[in-house]
Scaffold this motif. Sequence first.
Motif, short mmCIF file in Angstrom:
data_model
loop_
_atom_site.label_atom_id
_atom_site.label_comp_id
_atom_site.label_asym_id
_atom_site.label_seq_id
_atom_site.Cartn_x
_atom_site.Cartn_y
_atom_site.Cartn_z
N LYS A 225 -42.53 -1.95 35.81
CA LYS A 225 -42.05 -2.70 34.65
C LYS A 225 -42.85 -2.34 33.41
N ARG A 226 -44.18 -2.20 33.56
CA ARG A 226 -45.01 -1.82 32.41
C ARG A 226 -44.61 -0.45 31.87
N GLU A 227 -44.31 0.47 32.76
CA GLU A 227 -43.88 1.80 32.34
C GLU A 227 -42.56 1.72 31.59
N LEU A 228 -41.65 0.89 32.08
CA LEU A 228 -40.37 0.72 31.41
C LEU A 228 -40.55 0.15 30.01
N VAL A 229 -41.40 -0.87 29.89
CA VAL A 229 -41.63 -1.49 28.58
C VAL A 229 -42.23 -0.49 27.61
N GLU A 230 -43.17 0.31 28.06
CA GLU A 230 -43.81 1.30 27.18
C GLU A 230 -42.80 2.34 26.69
N GLU A 231 -41.85 2.67 27.54
CA GLU A 231 -40.89 3.73 27.23
C GLU A 231 -39.66 3.23 26.50
N SER A 232 -39.34 1.97 26.67
CA SER A 232 -38.06 1.43 26.21
C SER A 232 -37.87 1.56 24.71
N PHE A 233 -36.70 2.07 24.35
CA PHE A 233 -36.21 2.10 22.97
C PHE A 233 -37.06 2.99 22.04
N THR A 234 -37.94 3.82 22.62
CA THR A 234 -38.82 4.65 21.78
C THR A 234 -38.26 6.04 21.53
N GLY A 235 -37.21 6.43 22.27
CA GLY A 235 -36.62 7.73 22.07
C GLY A 235 -37.60 8.85 22.34
N ALA A 236 -37.63 9.82 21.42
CA ALA A 236 -38.53 10.97 21.56
C ALA A 236 -39.81 10.79 20.75
N GLY A 237 -40.08 9.56 20.35
CA GLY A 237 -41.32 9.28 19.61
C GLY A 237 -41.19 9.55 18.13
N THR A 238 -42.18 10.20 17.56
CA THR A 238 -42.18 10.45 16.11
C THR A 238 -42.44 11.91 15.75
N THR A 239 -42.67 12.77 16.74
CA THR A 239 -42.98 14.17 16.47
C THR A 239 -41.74 14.90 15.96
N PRO A 240 -41.81 15.52 14.80
CA PRO A 240 -40.63 16.19 14.24
C PRO A 240 -40.31 17.50 14.95
N PHE A 241 -39.11 17.97 14.74
CA PHE A 241 -38.60 19.21 15.32
C PHE A 241 -39.36 20.41 14.75
N THR A 242 -39.77 21.32 15.65
CA THR A 242 -40.44 22.55 15.21
C THR A 242 -39.77 23.80 15.75
N GLY A 243 -38.88 23.65 16.73
CA GLY A 243 -38.20 24.79 17.32
C GLY A 243 -37.37 24.34 18.50
N ASP A 244 -36.36 25.14 18.85
CA ASP A 244 -35.40 24.74 19.87
C ASP A 244 -35.95 24.84 21.28
N HIS A 245 -35.59 23.84 22.07
CA HIS A 245 -35.85 23.85 23.51
C HIS A 245 -34.67 23.14 24.17
N SER A 246 -34.17 23.70 25.25
CA SER A 246 -33.03 23.09 25.94
C SER A 246 -33.15 23.32 27.44
N ALA A 247 -32.63 22.38 28.20
CA ALA A 247 -32.70 22.46 29.66
C ALA A 247 -31.33 22.17 30.25
N LEU A 248 -30.94 22.98 31.22
CA LEU A 248 -29.75 22.73 32.03
C LEU A 248 -30.20 21.89 33.21
N THR A 249 -29.66 20.67 33.32
CA THR A 249 -30.23 19.72 34.27
C THR A 249 -29.24 18.61 34.56
N LEU A 250 -29.62 17.70 35.43
CA LEU A 250 -28.94 16.41 35.53
C LEU A 250 -29.65 15.49 34.54
N VAL A 251 -28.98 15.16 33.46
CA VAL A 251 -29.64 14.53 32.32
C VAL A 251 -30.00 13.08 32.64
#
Length: 445
Positions: A225-251
């Motif tokens: 639960k603590r891990e969920l609370v820390e992660e919840s609604f934060t998205g990708a944080g605040t670090t801006p885009f610097t270059g493309d990265h992509s993964a083929l995966t089960l999202v």
Amino acid sequence: MNQPRTAPRICLTLPTNRACSATLPAIHEEAAYAARRFAADVRLLVLDSSGHPTRAEHARVVAGLPAVPGVSVHHLGEEPQRDFLRRVVRATGLPDPDRLLRLMLPAAVSYGACTNRAFLLAAALGCRSVHRRDSDSTYQLHAGRPVFPVHHELPWLGRPAGEAAAGVTRTDLDATLADRPVSLAGASFIGELSVDIGEIRRLDEGVHHDVVSLWAPPGWPEERKRELVEESFTGAGTTPFTGDHSALTLVDPMRVDMCNIAFDREVYERIPLPPATDTIGSDYFLLHLVHDARLPGILHNRHIENFHTPERRSDTGFPAYQRRFVKFLLSMLYFHHVYDRMAAEGDRLLDGTLRVRPEAVTALLRESTGLDRAENVWRLDRVDTAYRKLGGRYAAFADRLAAERDRLLDEAESDIADFAHLVEAWPALVRAARTTALGPGDGPA
């Protein structure tokens, strides 16, 4: 990056119920980018539920957008949307058409219903995919240029995952899934929390933990639960885009946001989103379905920048938004049940052509409506205690919440029943939409 084999027709959509005059030219730029880079036929669809003065200003902005080869703009207020939906519902011949119309265009705010309208309108326009953005977000800039998510979304949707492997940075997908179609592409956001509860955390971190942890099933261990609370609604944080990265995966549904998502038509033409009203997060169901059915996706890092508009914190907006948050917490009783069973079903969610089986989803939804409400009574008790600790307008909201506890419990259950009803009707609605004009002068594509 390889080009698509044929020029696709896509729907880039912006549902809005607020002023967003700056967003309209920005999303039009993304449409132009898709048309220019991928030779796409882009239908830019603005679904406008804002009041008349705001909608009129939006219409003025749309009228001033430059003509771009390969881009068509459709700006529809609620009345044109309602007219289209009436004709679609009537064409299905399904019983209780008024109920279907209410589920597609309810009087209250519904994040799922506005996207469902985009899905049906995309079917009417003959689009192969829907790419959704939000009006309370904007594009990042890199080297002075906007960072458009469609760059990763458009090339691979609907194509076998094995073909997409050559166009991504990393492949994290079982080789046995290589023949399955890429069914979604998405990223997250940077900036402010996706759910506007940052004030709660600033006022009392303990209360913030107590409230956000109600998202989890009660049986989870405290560490999880603590891990969920820390992660919840934060998205990708605040670090801006610097270059493309992509993964083929089960999202992982926790890694993407509905302001930055694209679905292949074989997903949204089979299953809609929950049409629940006054419930944040009600539009995330397809992310879980695609993941649990083991349909491949592309997870990229062209995150959108999120911000909060001030009406959520106004005297009228605050209780309305908090009610949506509480209804989200209550919806988890049912959705956790469904998600757990979808994960157990796995490949059985698909038919022999690797398409989602609507009847499998409907059965799980209907099963969940019989769950004991005691867990949700407990959630309401915890919210009441937490908000009274905060005092001020949170305590005042707790008083309002206490006065409508039974109604909230009923709504949380009936929202799931409504969703099951819409899933059953959805194939007929999609078939009818394909041959229904958007409005006068708009023939079916």
